[in-house]
Design a protein around this motif. Structure first.
Motif, PDB file in Angstrom:
ATOM      1  N   UNK A   1      18.391  36.323  23.297  1.00 14.82           N
ATOM      2  CA  UNK A   1      18.148  35.963  24.677  1.00 14.82           C
ATOM      3  C   UNK A   1      18.839  36.944  25.607  1.00 14.82           C
ATOM      4  N   UNK A   2      18.234  37.187  26.759  1.00 15.65           N
ATOM      5  CA  UNK A   2      18.852  38.066  27.735  1.00 15.65           C
ATOM      6  C   UNK A   2      20.219  37.533  28.118  1.00 15.65           C
ATOM      7  N   UNK A   3      21.155  38.461  28.315  1.00 16.14           N
ATOM      8  CA  UNK A   3      22.482  38.053  28.743  1.00 16.14           C
ATOM      9  C   UNK A   3      23.425  37.790  27.597  1.00 16.14           C
ATOM     10  N   UNK A   4      22.931  37.856  26.355  1.00 17.17           N
ATOM     11  CA  UNK A   4      23.818  37.682  25.219  1.00 17.17           C
ATOM     12  C   UNK A   4      24.335  39.051  24.802  1.00 17.17           C
ATOM     13  N   UNK A   5      24.406  39.333  23.516  1.00 25.23           N
ATOM     14  CA  UNK A   5      24.973  40.600  23.053  1.00 25.23           C
ATOM     15  C   UNK A   5      24.192  41.770  23.633  1.00 25.23           C
ATOM     16  N   UNK A   6      24.926  42.774  24.143  1.00 25.62           N
ATOM     17  CA  UNK A   6      24.289  43.945  24.720  1.00 25.62           C
ATOM     18  C   UNK A   6      24.187  45.010  23.642  1.00 25.62           C
ATOM     19  N   UNK A   7      23.052  45.054  22.976  1.00 29.97           N
ATOM     20  CA  UNK A   7      22.844  46.002  21.894  1.00 29.97           C
ATOM     21  C   UNK A   7      21.814  47.041  22.307  1.00 29.97           C
ATOM     22  N   UNK A   8      21.959  48.228  21.775  1.00 31.59           N
ATOM     23  CA  UNK A   8      20.985  49.280  22.015  1.00 31.59           C
ATOM     24  C   UNK A   8      19.642  48.893  21.416  1.00 31.59           C
ATOM     25  N   UNK A   9      18.554  49.241  22.106  1.00 31.48           N
ATOM     26  CA  UNK A   9      17.223  49.007  21.545  1.00 31.48           C
ATOM     27  C   UNK A   9      16.688  50.258  20.864  1.00 31.48           C
ATOM     28  N   UNK A  10      17.425  51.366  20.968  1.00 26.32           N
ATOM     29  CA  UNK A  10      16.995  52.583  20.286  1.00 26.32           C
ATOM     30  C   UNK A  10      17.752  53.796  20.767  1.00 26.32           C
ATOM     31  N   UNK A  11      17.703  54.859  19.983  1.00 25.36           N
ATOM     32  CA  UNK A  11      18.388  56.105  20.346  1.00 25.36           C
ATOM     33  C   UNK A  11      17.601  57.286  19.807  1.00 25.36           C
ATOM     34  N   UNK A  12      17.909  58.461  20.332  1.00 27.62           N
ATOM     35  CA  UNK A  12      17.268  59.701  19.895  1.00 27.62           C
ATOM     36  C   UNK A  12      18.331  60.785  19.877  1.00 27.62           C
ATOM     37  N   UNK A  13      18.439  61.497  18.762  1.00 24.25           N
ATOM     38  CA  UNK A  13      19.433  62.556  18.599  1.00 24.25           C
ATOM     39  C   UNK A  13      18.717  63.804  18.087  1.00 24.25           C
ATOM     40  N   UNK A  14      18.996  64.954  18.712  1.00 17.43           N
ATOM     41  CA  UNK A  14      18.328  66.190  18.302  1.00 17.43           C
ATOM     42  C   UNK A  14      19.245  67.376  18.573  1.00 17.43           C
ATOM     43  N   UNK A  15      18.829  68.539  18.097  1.00 21.27           N
ATOM     44  CA  UNK A  15      19.610  69.748  18.314  1.00 21.27           C
ATOM     45  C   UNK A  15      20.742  69.877  17.313  1.00 21.27           C
ATOM     46  N   UNK A  16      21.724  70.665  17.676  1.00 20.55           N
ATOM     47  CA  UNK A  16      22.869  70.906  16.801  1.00 20.55           C
ATOM     48  C   UNK A  16      24.018  69.982  17.143  1.00 20.55           C
ATOM     49  N   UNK A  17      24.891  69.763  16.189  1.00 20.56           N
ATOM     50  CA  UNK A  17      26.064  68.924  16.424  1.00 20.56           C
ATOM     51  C   UNK A  17      27.188  69.750  17.047  1.00 20.56           C
ATOM     52  N   UNK A  18      27.787  69.202  18.106  1.00 18.57           N
ATOM     53  CA  UNK A  18      28.915  69.848  18.763  1.00 18.57           C
ATOM     54  C   UNK A  18      30.248  69.272  18.291  1.00 18.57           C
ATOM     55  N   UNK A  19      30.213  68.470  17.221  1.00 23.59           N
ATOM     56  CA  UNK A  19      31.427  67.776  16.788  1.00 23.59           C
ATOM     57  C   UNK A  19      32.566  68.734  16.495  1.00 23.59           C
ATOM     58  N   UNK A  20      32.262  69.956  16.081  1.00 23.13           N
ATOM     59  CA  UNK A  20      33.314  70.910  15.751  1.00 23.13           C
ATOM     60  C   UNK A  20      33.743  71.796  16.900  1.00 23.13           C
ATOM     61  N   UNK A  21      33.157  71.585  18.071  1.00 23.19           N
ATOM     62  CA  UNK A  21      33.482  72.406  19.244  1.00 23.19           C
ATOM     63  C   UNK A  21      34.294  71.588  20.238  1.00 23.19           C
ATOM     64  N   UNK A  22      35.560  71.922  20.377  1.00 24.49           N
ATOM     65  CA  UNK A  22      36.422  71.163  21.286  1.00 24.49           C
ATOM     66  C   UNK A  22      35.932  71.235  22.722  1.00 24.49           C
ATOM     67  N   UNK A  23      35.480  72.424  23.154  1.00 26.40           N
ATOM     68  CA  UNK A  23      35.010  72.580  24.532  1.00 26.40           C
ATOM     69  C   UNK A  23      33.773  71.736  24.795  1.00 26.40           C
ATOM     70  N   UNK A  24      32.814  71.800  23.875  1.00 27.10           N
ATOM     71  CA  UNK A  24      31.572  71.049  24.057  1.00 27.10           C
ATOM     72  C   UNK A  24      31.832  69.543  24.023  1.00 27.10           C
ATOM     73  N   UNK A  25      32.667  69.102  23.087  1.00 29.27           N
ATOM     74  CA  UNK A  25      33.005  67.679  23.006  1.00 29.27           C
ATOM     75  C   UNK A  25      33.688  67.214  24.293  1.00 29.27           C
ATOM     76  N   UNK A  26      34.601  68.037  24.808  1.00 32.68           N
ATOM     77  CA  UNK A  26      35.287  67.694  26.049  1.00 32.68           C
ATOM     78  C   UNK A  26      34.297  67.605  27.207  1.00 32.68           C
ATOM     79  N   UNK A  27      33.321  68.512  27.231  1.00 31.67           N
ATOM     80  CA  UNK A  27      32.319  68.483  28.301  1.00 31.67           C
ATOM     81  C   UNK A  27      31.425  67.253  28.201  1.00 31.67           C
TER      82      UNK A  27
END
Length: 264
Positions: free
Chosen positions: A19-45
């Protein structure tokens, strides 16, 4: 930003909506491109952009932000559904900003949809452009018997709400309802991100509504959520203020939907 026109892959998953107003869960996501997890500057940005989107978007329901230079520049956008309260908007944006980095592992292109809001960041400037590539579609598994008449009524209400949303000064939001039978009304909503010009908004909404035939048929409810616009109809009140509820929240459990994640 160059649009991706390669192919569309569909992932179908059964989904039970709360029901609306209960748990706020994502209905979907999209991820593409390269991962910036190893870049401190990109992660900070990325973290800086997301924090700014939450801080500035919570009060007005919409925000854009940029951080970094050169290869590390990040562009971000956040928008709440135009009918939700400021408190629900703030809560949704906060949750979306917290979830997006981990959901997409700091990808260079990341987007997350909620019922109440949408948050996106990318390492290319997408502001002001219509994007109907990646998206999330939710389709009610129950269908109306008189398909032709129902689809005609859906088309009528969606015509009204898309015209409202693409009109100058509308803030990109349209809401309306259409009487289908003496006992059933069809409620519709259309919204564009506020960075779109009215003509670009109209083009985005036209594309989304044109795909009702591909996904929705005569199903009792359907919503198509793209990165720059969203369209939805139901046979019950779902946008605020909720009809007949005195302004409160929806309390009726929603039936099972089919979730379709659209990839470019």
């Amino acid at each position: 930003m160059a649009f991706r026109r390669a192919c569309r892959c569909l992932l179908l998953v059964s989904l039970a909506l709360l029901p609306l107003g209960m748990a706020m869960d994502s209905i979907g996501s999209y991820c593409a491109g390269t991962s910036y997890a190893g870049s401190n500057k990109a992660v900070a940005n990325i973290n800086s952009v997301l924090a700014d989107l939450v801080a500035t978007g919570s009060s007005g329901g919409f925000a854009t932000s940029t951080a970094g230079k050169g290869n590390n520049v990040i562009y971000g956008l956040a928008q709440c559904r135009g009918d939700v309260s400021a408190s629900d908007c703030a809560a949704c944006l906060s949750d979306a900003a917290n979830q997006l980095p981990s959901t997409c592992s700091y990808s260079s292109d990341a987007r997350i949809w909620y019922d109440y809001c949408f948050v996106r960041y990318e390492n290319a400037n997408f502001f002001g452009q219509s994007d109907t590539d990646a998206g999330v579609v939710l389709v009610n598994v129950q269908a109306e018997d008189n398909a032709k008449a129902f689809e005609k009524a859906v088309g009528k209400v969606m015509g009204k709400v898309t015209a409202q949303a693409s009109a100058a000064g509308s803030a990109g939001l349209g809401r309306d309802k259409e009487q289908y039978t003496p006992f059933v009304s069809i409620y519709g909503l259309a919204q564009c991100t506020r960075d779109l010009a009215p003509l670009t908004c109209a083009q985005c909404l036209s594309t989304a509504v044109s795909r009702f035939g591909d996904y929705c048929g005569a199903q009792q409810g359907c919503q198509i959520n793209y990165s720059s616009c969203r369209v939805r109809y139901e046979i019950y009140p779902f946008y605020f203020p909720l009809a007949g509820s005195g302004g409160g929240r929806a309390t009726t459990d929603m039936t099972k939907y089919t979730k379709i994640v659209v990839h470019p």
